[in-house]
Design an enzyme around this catalytic site. Structure first.
Site, mmCIF file in Angstrom:
data_model
loop_
_atom_site.group_PDB
_atom_site.id
_atom_site.type_symbol
_atom_site.label_atom_id
_atom_site.label_comp_id
_atom_site.label_asym_id
_atom_site.label_seq_id
_atom_site.Cartn_x
_atom_site.Cartn_y
_atom_site.Cartn_z
ATOM 1 N N THR A 109 31.846 11.303 111.657
ATOM 2 C CA THR A 109 30.623 10.605 110.553
ATOM 3 C C THR A 109 30.596 9.166 111.085
ATOM 4 O OG1 THR A 109 32.584 10.081 109.107
ATOM 5 C CG2 THR A 109 30.972 12.137 108.656
ATOM 6 N N THR B 216 45.365 15.539 105.928
ATOM 7 C CA THR B 216 44.694 14.683 106.938
ATOM 8 C C THR B 216 43.090 14.561 106.576
ATOM 9 O OG1 THR B 216 44.505 14.366 109.222
ATOM 10 C CG2 THR B 216 44.739 16.656 108.560
ATOM 11 N N GLU C 41 36.826 1.946 108.875
ATOM 12 C CA GLU C 41 35.501 1.373 108.677
ATOM 13 C C GLU C 41 35.488 -0.001 108.871
ATOM 14 O OE1 GLU C 41 33.479 5.121 106.416
ATOM 15 O OE2 GLU C 41 34.429 3.681 105.251
ATOM 16 N N ASN D 117 30.115 0.469 103.271
ATOM 17 C CA ASN D 117 30.115 1.137 102.268
ATOM 18 C C ASN D 117 29.681 0.800 101.031
ATOM 19 O OD1 ASN D 117 32.204 3.412 102.575
ATOM 20 N ND2 ASN D 117 33.484 1.503 103.274
ATOM 21 N N THR E 154 21.958 5.447 101.089
ATOM 22 C CA THR E 154 20.658 5.142 100.760
ATOM 23 C C THR E 154 20.069 4.590 102.156
ATOM 24 O OG1 THR E 154 21.371 3.019 99.912
ATOM 25 C CG2 THR E 154 20.677 4.626 98.347
#
Lengths: 432, 432
Positions: free
Chosen positions: A180, A217, A302, A427, A432
């Protein structure tokens, strides 16, 4: 020798070594094969773009084991709100004898209730039909935004398309289909020299946010051509997951979809007996593999720019666990890590805040703090140290914090990433 | 009538109302006085620049109660690593009869060990000598970076300078002297109409980061000219702190220095007897005051752009507490709040991750989620709702989340701020 079980000549070394962290020494009997070495004998995979990701990237992956009686083991998230694929896999699958993985990115199929379960079951049935196995032999894994319903028709089309593309070198596209927000792939092909002979071990793994697995995990798929009893596979996976993914945190957020699956084809002819030297060696290899993958997940946290390891010693098993997670998940510690700021007082604060117990009549905690070998705090109080040296070491790509508590009962570690502007950017605007 | 106890004419309304959150209705018997209304009768304060802040802003504050036998109550952080001023105040002060507050910003005097305790004691002695009280009547409070030693000489000079500046309208400069990263002041002067007569109630409060008080608060100083028994003061402060600062979180980080002090001069001549209507009314006023201050701390959370309230109902007292804090401290929920992103799946994820219990054989949690009155999730599953309406309400300055758990045992709330780029910027480079 791995070409006997691979699909053509195998490069000896991948461009960047897989084992790249100082925190994971490569076992001497483990050799890295190239990223295009292909899966262990008995496995094929594919990844296709079925339209779940707006980007048009691959988003449905299928991985099959071609032997009749494979052995497997699985671990899932400990959340109280597990996603539909987790529920269906856990309750309807023969987890010790899985033959097919059906994975998708772009939709977590979580918080989707009865319909989510039905949707998951439909795709499980479609994958079973497409590969000629029983639905109970198909494990499901999804990742993506929570609360959206799974586009079943698209996934089924993806399954049919993937079936025609299954091949032994399909792990690269399978990997792409499960990613992702991952910035780089977490994939390995290893050869493990066991006393009874060489075996192959491969992994495909994704994870960058909502990472704090605890007993599970993110998505991680492991294959070996060694022959293991189901109990051995379960034991090895369980122990190694606890020492790797359970010790990693990007943001302290336990996912609804965490899934780890180990599949063993036995196609190498090398049998790993319980409590044998073979089991020990394979366990060491699996352990190193999963620890490196966990660190890669953290490094790909991230927005992560810098990663850290906090090791806590002393106290008792519960207190070291609470203290280590408190440091790893403190936004203040993580922001200081991001800025390369030697603000070690926040480590004391995080430990004290989490352990508490400093009420009236109780002495303060005698916390020791050492950063990259520089002791900055002894028994809760600042001590003289080389400030310039500290300012330099906290700028490293990997920073190690050691925390000492009173007593000598326990020890643990957590790997974690920093808190960056990019994490907020990623995040603040995900759906959107 | 407040001018009888104030220091000159009092404007009827401050430029911006103090009670500004929809979550805190102003009690009918409470009237806001202006920010320059001065302290209640019997109190004087000052704030001076002693060089602890690099900016040159005020950083040493002193507040004295001029009556011989005042009544007071205090609450402190629950951390296991309390700062020196907390330890000294808790162990050496007559907390029910405090006469002087000595507060400083620019240095937390935390993680400073034996020397930190000695430094704190020295400043306590200096403030006592400067004001003619016993050291046990001087409560200490510090805020700033952890791990630095207190510049005692500078603080002592500040004490002497502050003594000569003490005046009834000194609360504004006292407020400035206790602020660190605060973007706006959190200060109030109220008049409370009790059955036995009117009394004054004032507060000075700081807090923007490292906010998750749990049984304590950041620095908050409260004064009233009502006459209370020490037990009444302690009861009222304890109850109101639990309903306000304990329900606020900027970053889930419990501080080493949290301190709340209520001082009662009795100078109004109005006596508040235990279990009287006066006590009820004063308690309501104190409750509203502390809740508004807590919300202001959250709204001034480092980098905060948007604030939220999460109310959790059902379950049991422990589960609603865990669930509410998990939502309030989730970086994913907070980043979505920042971005005005209607990503409600993260609320389900945060609750499920924190409560766990979803292991094999256990049904998933039947979580309900409602955002600003829009029900988006029922019994753990997405339900149809007006997506455009949701997208609009999550853009509000204050966003309310309601979470329902199975059962009907308990209810709680937490106020929290978003996670912004500015939070990262502020905290990535705090000490350097």
């Amino acid at each position: 020798m791995s070409t006997e079980r691979g699909a053509g000549p195998v490069p000896m070394v991948s461009p960047q070594p897989f084992f790249r962290s100082r925190w994971v020494p490569t076992p001497a009997h483990v050799r890295e094969l190239g990223t295009d070495a292909g899966l262990p004998a008995g496995f094929r995979a594919a990844g296709v773009a079925a339209g779940l990701k707006a980007s048009g990237d691959p988003d449905v992956g299928m991985l099959v084991c071609d032997v009749q009686e494979p052995v497997s083991a699985a671990r899932f998230t400990a959340t109280g709100t597990p996603a539909a694929p987790v529920l269906v896999s856990r309750e309807r699958c023969r987890l010790g004898a899985l033959r097919v993985v059906l994975a998708n990115a772009g939709c977590a199929n979580a918080a989707t209730g009865r319909r989510g379960l039905d949707d998951a079951a439909k795709t499980q049935g479609a994958a079973a039909a497409a590969t000629g196995v029983d639905p109970s032999e198909v494990v499901l894994a999804s990742t993506g935004a929570i609360s959206h319903f799974l586009p079943v028709d698209a996934v089924v089309k993806g399954i049919l398309q993937a079936r025609s593309r299954l091949h032994q070198r399909g792990d690269a596209e399978f990997q792409r289909a499960i990613q992702t927000t991952d910035a780089f792939e977490k994939r390995a092909n290893l050869e493990v020299e066991l006393p009874s002979g060489p075996v192959r071990l491969s992994a495909q793994c994704k994870g960058a946010g909502m990472i704090s697995p605890r007993f599970a995990t993110m998505l991680c798929f492991l294959q070996t051509d060694a022959a293991l009893a189901a109990e051995t596979a379960d034991l090895l996976l369980g122990v190694c997951v606890k020492r790797s993914f359970d010790r990693a945190s990007v943001d302290g957020q336990l996912s609804t979809n965490d899934t780890a699956v180990l599949m063993c084809s036995g196609s190498s002819g090398v049998t790993v007996a319980p409590e044998s030297e073979d089991e020990l060696r394979l366990g060491e290899a699996l352990d190193a593999l999963l620890r490196q993958l966990a660190i890669m997940m953290v490094a790909d946290g991230e927005g992560a720019g810098r990663i850290a390891r906090v090791a806590v010693r002393g106290g008792c098993p519960e207190s070291v666990e609470v203290a280590a997670r408190a440091v790893a998940n403190s936004p203040l510690v993580k922001a200081a890590l991001h800025g390369g700021d030697p603000n070690w007082g926040r480590i004391v604060q995080a430990v004290g805040g989490a352990l508490g117990g400093g009420g009236s009549g109780h002495p303060p905690l005698a916390v020791d703090v050492t950063i990259e070998g520089i002791n900055v705090c002894s028994e809760g109080a600042a001590i003289p140290f080389d400030e310039q040296a500290l300012a330099q070491v906290v700028q490293r790509d990997e920073v190690e914090y050691e925390v000492g508590l009173s007593g000598e009962g326990a020890e643990t570690e957590v790997f974690f990433s920093d808190l960056s502007h990019e994490y907020v950017t990623i995040n603040a605007d995900y759906t959107t």
